[in-house]
Design an enzyme around this catalytic site. Structure first.
Site, short mmCIF file in Angstrom:
data_model
loop_
_atom_site.label_atom_id
_atom_site.label_comp_id
_atom_site.label_asym_id
_atom_site.label_seq_id
_atom_site.Cartn_x
_atom_site.Cartn_y
_atom_site.Cartn_z
N LYS A 129 -48.16 -50.40 -18.05
CA LYS A 129 -49.00 -49.82 -16.99
C LYS A 129 -48.76 -48.31 -17.00
CE LYS A 129 -48.89 -53.84 -14.03
NZ LYS A 129 -48.06 -54.46 -13.02
N HIS A 132 -47.55 -44.19 -12.52
CA HIS A 132 -48.45 -43.78 -11.45
C HIS A 132 -47.76 -42.90 -10.42
CE1 HIS A 132 -47.05 -46.56 -8.37
NE2 HIS A 132 -47.08 -47.53 -9.26
N HIS A 135 -44.41 -43.64 -8.81
CA HIS A 135 -43.21 -43.37 -9.60
C HIS A 135 -42.92 -41.87 -9.67
CE1 HIS A 135 -44.53 -47.37 -11.34
NE2 HIS A 135 -43.39 -47.61 -10.70
N1 ARG Z 1 -40.44 -51.20 -11.31
C1 ARG Z 1 -40.44 -51.29 -9.88
C2 ARG Z 1 -41.79 -50.84 -9.33
O1 ARG Z 1 -42.49 -50.12 -9.99
C3 ARG Z 1 -39.38 -50.44 -9.25
C4 ARG Z 1 -37.98 -50.87 -9.55
C5 ARG Z 1 -37.08 -50.51 -8.46
N2 ARG Z 1 -35.71 -50.82 -8.74
C6 ARG Z 1 -35.12 -51.99 -8.54
N3 ARG Z 1 -33.87 -52.10 -8.87
N4 ARG Z 1 -35.76 -53.00 -8.03
O2 ARG Z 1 -42.13 -51.21 -8.23
#
Ligand code: ARG
Length: 567
Positions: A129, A132, A135
């Site tokens: 993806k 975005h 992030h």
């Molecule tokens: N990849 C996840 C997202 O985009 C965020 C990860 C956050 N970190 C974690 N340890 N859960 O929503």
């Protein structure tokens, strides 16, 4: 002379009251309005023990301290229940400027975190993806916290927890094998993968058997299927290529990039441990940890088909990280909307009996708001980060072309200022607040913005260039007017602000301090001619300019922002 005035004052005060030096120091306040004093000590808490009214205590303390005070302390006056302290401007200024110049780039930093390990997890985009805007917030805030903790001497490891596992990869592989081409995907990277994903859903609406095929890929991959894992790995590498371009422009790098897939095979043990500890219960075929006693919905550990879930992965990751790093703190920088998820699984780790769970902290932040409402990734109208960065740079270049068309390295400066504006804008308010996305506002060179702080830094550099000399130890008596004194006061409180930002995980404390310092310096610059004829005064003003330049540069660097020397 030292600039640890607060500590010195605490030592003096503690002699007269029944508090330790440490307690006294913690109680000393720095009033926002400096007319009320440069330090203030509230006497309320002493009233009970001393059996006197706070204003009486304040008056007595002011009297005692006035009788023998250090050179930098000009005055101690009681105002109601407070003792207010005023610096002797010249003595104070002399000490502060000497300290900034002696410490140079390390001014504001310390070794107070030495021996303490902090993991800062941030950014963590999802493979296949686009990176975005959600992030972006995590990356900007996370990187700043990473910088701050390092500057305070903590042993920091930055970590990117990529979303690189899940059922979507079964769908993607199915779609790729049916309709994709290696050439096309190599060329189009994430855009090509997103297209395949959309196509999968369209086709699966017509032919639901595709879903079974996708699921069978997931199972095969769990069992180590070579072909599936090879394609998956390729998708990961392609995605990383886009992310890396963005990280390079944002000047971000990680000590450790470790995706969710790393914890495959480590989650069964978690379920077993929860079972043994009597925490796992069955609910509609799934396995959960009941959190009702803690005011939260249950934490899902195993799906009814035995598949593991997002919280399970986070629990496994936390245990693994603790075993590897023995961290004092593990910070997770993600959006507000994940707060419940983090509260739930962190509670589960606590219930498992791990006392290090208290070092787990979710650092939530607000989202970007746009004129047209919330930004959605599901509707497909996602803003591509590279386009956003290009736009920031292009808009800045247009401003430079208007203001300073003959500037050298215009493109480089435009990128530094444009990207800096974007970062500063996110860091200027308390994390939890949503950020209104508004180019005009963030690029306003006269506003409370990154460009304004950068411009002030470049102005200080230019003054020093014009002077052509490195200022020597100044005569502080030339800097006692209100404007230079205000600058000095802000230079002095810079280390305190960094510490405060670290304690609260709030970069805005530094960002706002930068704006205040830039405003104070500009007020000084406009009111007093720096390159004046009187050599002593000129040297003192240049010295203040140099110290300001240094602190602005350090502050911007903590916020992850470049400080060009010309703009
Ligand atoms: N990849 C996840 C997202 O985009 C965020 C990860 C956050 N970190 C974690 N340890 N859960 O929503």
């Amino acid at each position: 002379m030292t600039t640890n005035f607060k500590h010195e004052l605490a030592e003096i005060l503690a002699k007269h009251i029944n508090l330790s030096v440490q307690e006294t120091e913690a109680a000393i306040e720095i009033p926002t309005d400096s007319r009320l004093g440069h330090f203030a000590f509230p006497c309320f808490s002493l009233a009970k023990v001393l059996r006197k009214a706070p204003p009486v205590i304040a008056a007595e303390l002011a009297e005692k301290i006035s009788q023998s005070r250090p050179a930098w302390l000009g005055q101690a006056v009681a105002t109601g229940p407070y003792v207010n302290f005023f610096f002797d401007r010249a003595a104070f200024t002399g000490a502060v400027l000497q300290e900034v110049s002696a410490q140079g780039e390390s001014y504001g930093g310390s070794r107070e975190g030495a021996g303490q390990t902090v993991l800062v997890e941030y950014s963590s985009p999802n493979i296949a993806k686009h990176f975005h805007i959600g992030h972006l917030g995590s990356t900007i805030i996370g990187k700043t916290l990473d910088n701050i903790f390092r500057f305070l001497g903590y042993d920091v490891t930055s970590l990117n927890h990529l979303g690189d596992w899940g059922t979507q990869f079964g769908k993607l592989i199915t779609a790729y094998l049916k309709w994709g081409s290696e050439e096309e995907i190599t060329k189009t990277e994430i855009s090509g993968l997103v297209k395949l994903y959309v196509q999968f859903h369209e086709e699966a609406d017509k032919d639901p058997s595709l879903n079974d095929e996708a699921r069978s890929w997931v199972v095969k991959m769990q069992d180590g299927d070579e072909e599936g894992l090879r394609i998956w790995k390729w998708f990961c590498d392609l995605s990383m290529k886009e992310y890396q371009r963005i990280y390079d422009r944002l000047n971000v790098s990680f000590d450790l990039i470790r995706g969710e897939s790393y914890y495959n095979g480590k989650m069964e043990a978690i379920a077993e441990e929860l079972q043994e500890k009597g925490l796992l219960i069955e609910s509609d075929g799934a396995k959960i940890v009941d959190l009702e006693a803690h005011g939260m919905p249950p934490c899902l550990i195993l799906r009814s088909d035995g598949g593991t879930l997002y919280p399970t992965r986070d629990i496994a990751a936390a245990l693994d990280r603790y075993n590897t790093f023995k961290f004092h703190k593990n910070l997770y920088v993600t959006g507000n909307e994940q707060s419940l998820h983090f509260a739930q699984w962190m509670k589960v780790v606590e219930l498992m009996g791990y006392d290090w769970a208290k070092g787990l902290e979710h650092i939530p932040y607000g989202m970007y708001l746009f004129e047209s409402g919330k930004m959605s990734t599901r509707r497909g109208d996602v803003i591509k980060m590279e386009d956003l960065l290009d736009e920031a740079t292009a808009k800045t270049l247009a401003i430079i072309n208007e203001k300073n068309p003959s500037l050298e390295n215009k493109e480089t400066v435009a990128e530094q200022v444009g990207v800096g504006a974007l970062k500063f804008n996110k860091l200027y308010n308390s994390r939890a607040k949503d950020t209104m996305f508004d180019w005009d506002r963030m690029l306003n060179f006269e506003g409370e913005t990154g460009p304004y702080v950068q411009y002030t830094h470049a102005r200080a550099c230019s003054v020093l260039r014009k002077a052509g000399i490195t200022p020597t130890t100044p005569d502080p008596a030339s800097l006692t007017e209100d404007e230079p004194f205000e600058v000095t006061r802000l230079l002095y409180s810079f280390p305190d602000k960094i510490r405060d930002a670290a304690v609260k995980y709030e970069p805005f404390i530094i960002a706002r301090h930068m704006v205040a310092l830039a405003q104070a310096y500009n007020a000084f610059y406009h009111k007093h001619q720096i390159l004046c004829d009187n050599e002593q005064t000129r040297n003192a003003r240049l010295s203040l300019t140099n110290a300001t330049r240094q602190v602005l540069k350090t502050g911007l660097a903590l916020l992850g922002i470049d400080a060009p020397v010309v703009m």
